[in-house]
Design an enzyme around this catalytic site. Structure first.
Site, PDB file in Angstrom:
ATOM      1  N   CYS A 235      -0.370   4.176   2.019  1.00 40.04           N
ATOM      2  CA  CYS A 235      -0.325   4.022   3.497  1.00 40.04           C
ATOM      3  C   CYS A 235       1.097   4.182   4.018  1.00 40.04           C
ATOM      4  CB  CYS A 235      -0.790   2.636   3.945  1.00 40.04           C
ATOM      5  SG  CYS A 235      -2.211   2.001   3.108  1.00 40.04           S
ATOM      6  N   ASP A 236       2.072   3.677   3.268  1.00 36.07           N
ATOM      7  CA  ASP A 236       3.426   3.545   3.816  1.00 36.07           C
ATOM      8  C   ASP A 236       4.425   4.562   3.276  1.00 36.07           C
ATOM      9  OD1 ASP A 236       2.619   1.427   5.368  1.00 36.07           O
ATOM     10  OD2 ASP A 236       2.887  -0.001   3.748  1.00 36.07           O
TER      11      ASP A 236
ATOM     12  N   CYS B  26       0.852  -1.192   0.000  1.00 35.45           N
ATOM     13  CA  CYS B  26       0.000   0.000   0.000  1.00 35.45           C
ATOM     14  C   CYS B  26       0.885   1.239   0.000  1.00 35.45           C
ATOM     15  CB  CYS B  26      -0.930   0.009   1.209  1.00 35.45           C
ATOM     16  SG  CYS B  26      -2.011   1.444   1.186  1.00 35.45           S
TER      17      CYS B  26
END
Ligand SMILES: Cc1cc2nc3c(=O)[nH]c(=O)nc-3n(C[C@H](O)[C@H](O)[C@H](O)COP(=O)(O)OP(=O)(O)OC[C@H]3O[C@@H](n4cnc5c(N)ncnc54)[C@H](O)[C@@H]3O)c2cc1C
Length: 316
Positions: free
Chosen positions: A136-137, A133
Site C-alpha cells: 500500500c505504501d 503494508c
C-alpha cells in the site's frame, strides 16, 4: 429483524452475502473497511478464472455482486462494537455511533490485522516511516532506501513490489529461508536492488522526527544499523476474534475462531469464515475465504430452516 448478520466486507463476508441472498435470506452486511485485506493485494495471480487481477478490482466485483440482490442485502460501512445474544436465540449488533441491528444468525468474517514487532521506536515512528503494508505504501518511498521485515507472502511480495519504486530494499528475515510462495521468492530474487539480510532480527527502529535506520541484533556487512527512510513490518497477522471471544465463542490454540466443517462456531446460530477462522487448515487466501463464506451461508440457511420447523412444531 434480518435472517443473517454478516460482519466483514472482505472475500468471506461478501461471498456469504451472495449465497445467503440466493437462499432468499435477508442479509445485513457491515464492515469497518470496504474490501478488507484484499484491497492491499496488488497482483492476484491465483483467483481462478482471472489470470491476473488487482485486489481492489476483485473486491469491487465482490461488492457489486453482493449488492446486485437489491433489498435482500443491506450494506453498512461501520465498526461493530459488540454482538449480543438475546435469550430468545436472536442477536443484536451494536454499531459505532449507537445504532443496533437485530438478526436470527451471525456470520463472523472479520479477517485479521497486522502483527506488530514490539520493538523500541515502532510505536513512536508509526506513520512517520513505520507502516504495516508494503504494497500500500511503497509509492511514498520512491527513490528511497527502505526495509521490509518478514519472511512470509506479505513480506516477500511487498519487497518485490517496493523494489519497483524504491532505490534499495533490505528484506530482513530472522531465518535463512522464506516461507513465502515460491513464485514471489523467485520474483524478489530477480530484483537487483533487493538486499537479503537473513538470520537477523530488528531490535530497534531509530530516528529523530522520522525513521532514520533499523538496528539489528547482530552485524550485517560490518554494521549493526542499516540507514532507511521507511520500515514495512510484515510479520504476519492476528485473527480479529475480539467480537467472537467476547460473546463466548471458543478459539483454537492459535487464537483463531474455531469452526467445524460446516463453519459452525461453538455457539448455536453463529458461524465463522475466512482469515478469522481456523478453517481450511489456516490457509488464508481469497479462494479459501470465499469457500468458507459459501459454507457458512449454507449452514446458516440450514440452521434457520431447522429453527422455523421447530417454531412451527411448537406453535411459535
Ligand atoms: C499484501 C497481501 C497480498 C495478498 N495476496 C493474495 C493473493 O495473491 N492471493 C490470495 O488468495 N490471497 C492473498 N492475500 C490474502 C487475502 O487477501 C486474504 O486471505 C483475504 O482477503 C481474507 O478475506 P476475509 O474476508 O477473510 O478477511 P478481510 O478481507 O480481512 O475482511 C475483514 C473485514 O472485516 C472487517 N472487520 C473486522 N473487525 C470488524 C469490526 N469489529 N467491525 C466491523 N468490521 C470489522 C474489516 O473492516 C473487513 O471489512 C493477500 C494478503 C495480503 C495482506
Amino acid at each position: 429483524m434480518y435472517d443473517v448478520l454478516i460482519i466483514g466486507l472482505g472475500a468471506a463476508g461478501y461471498t456469504a452475502a451472495i449465497y445467503a441472498a440466493r437462499y432468499k435470506l435477508s442479509v445485513f452486511i457491515v464492515g469497518a473497511e470496504e474490501g478488507g485485506m484484499g484491497m492491499t493485494a496488488v497482483e492476484v495471480g491465483n483467483w481462478p478464472g482471472d489470470i491476473d487481477v488487482k485486489g481492489p478490482d476483485l473486491m469491487e466485483r465482490f461488492r457489486q455482486h453482493a449488492l446486485s440482490f437489491g433489498d435482500a442485502v443491506s450494506h453498512r460501512l461501520s465498526h461493530v462494537k459488540s454482538v449480543e445474544r438475546v435469550p430468545d436465540g436472536t442477536f443484536v449488533l451494536h454499531l459505532d455511533g449507537g445504532g443496533t441491528v437485530q438478526g436470527r444468525s451471525v456470520i463472523f468474517a472479520m479477517g485479521s490485522y497486522k502483527r506488530h514487532l514490539g520493538v523500541p521506536g515502532e510505536e513512536e515512528f508509526s506513520g512517520k516511516g513505520v507502516t504495516y503494508c508494503a504494497t500500500c505504501d511503497a509509492f511514498f518511498y520512491r527513490g528511497k532506501d527502505v526495509a521490509v521485515i518478514g519472511g512470509g507472502d506479505s513480506a516477500v511480495e511487498g519487497a518485490a513490489i517496493t523494489a519497483q519504486v524504491a532505490n534499495k530494499v533490505y528484506l530482513i528475515h530472522r531465518r535463512g529461508e522464506f516461507r513465502a510462495e515460491p513464485y514471489w521468492v523467485d520474483e524478489v530474487r530477480r530484483k537487483k536492488n533487493v538486499e537479503f539480510v537473513l538470520e537477523r532480527t530488528v531490535v530497534e527502529i531509530v530516528g529523530e522526527q522520522a525513521v532514520r535506520a533499523v538496528r539489528l541484533d547482530k552485524e550485517w556487512n560490518g554494521a549493526q544499523e542499516i540507514p532507511v527512510a521507511g520500515v514495512f513490518i510484515e510479520v504476519g497477522s492476528v485473527p480479529a476474534t475480539d467480537l467472537a471471544k467476547d460473546m463466548g465463542c471458543v478459539l483454537d490454540e492459535r487464537a483463531f475462531l474455531r469452526v467445524d466443517a460446516g463453519m459452525r462456531t461453538s455457539l448455536e446460530g453463529v458461524f465463522g469464515a475466512g482469515d478469522v477462522s481456523n478453517g481450511s487448515n489456516h490457509f488464508a487466501q481469497f479462494t479459501t475465504a470465499a469457500g468458507e463464506g459459501a459454507i457458512a451461508a449454507n449452514s446458516a440457511f440450514a440452521y434457520l430452516q431447522s429453527r422455523s420447523v421447530e417454531g412451527s412444531m411448537s406453535g411459535g
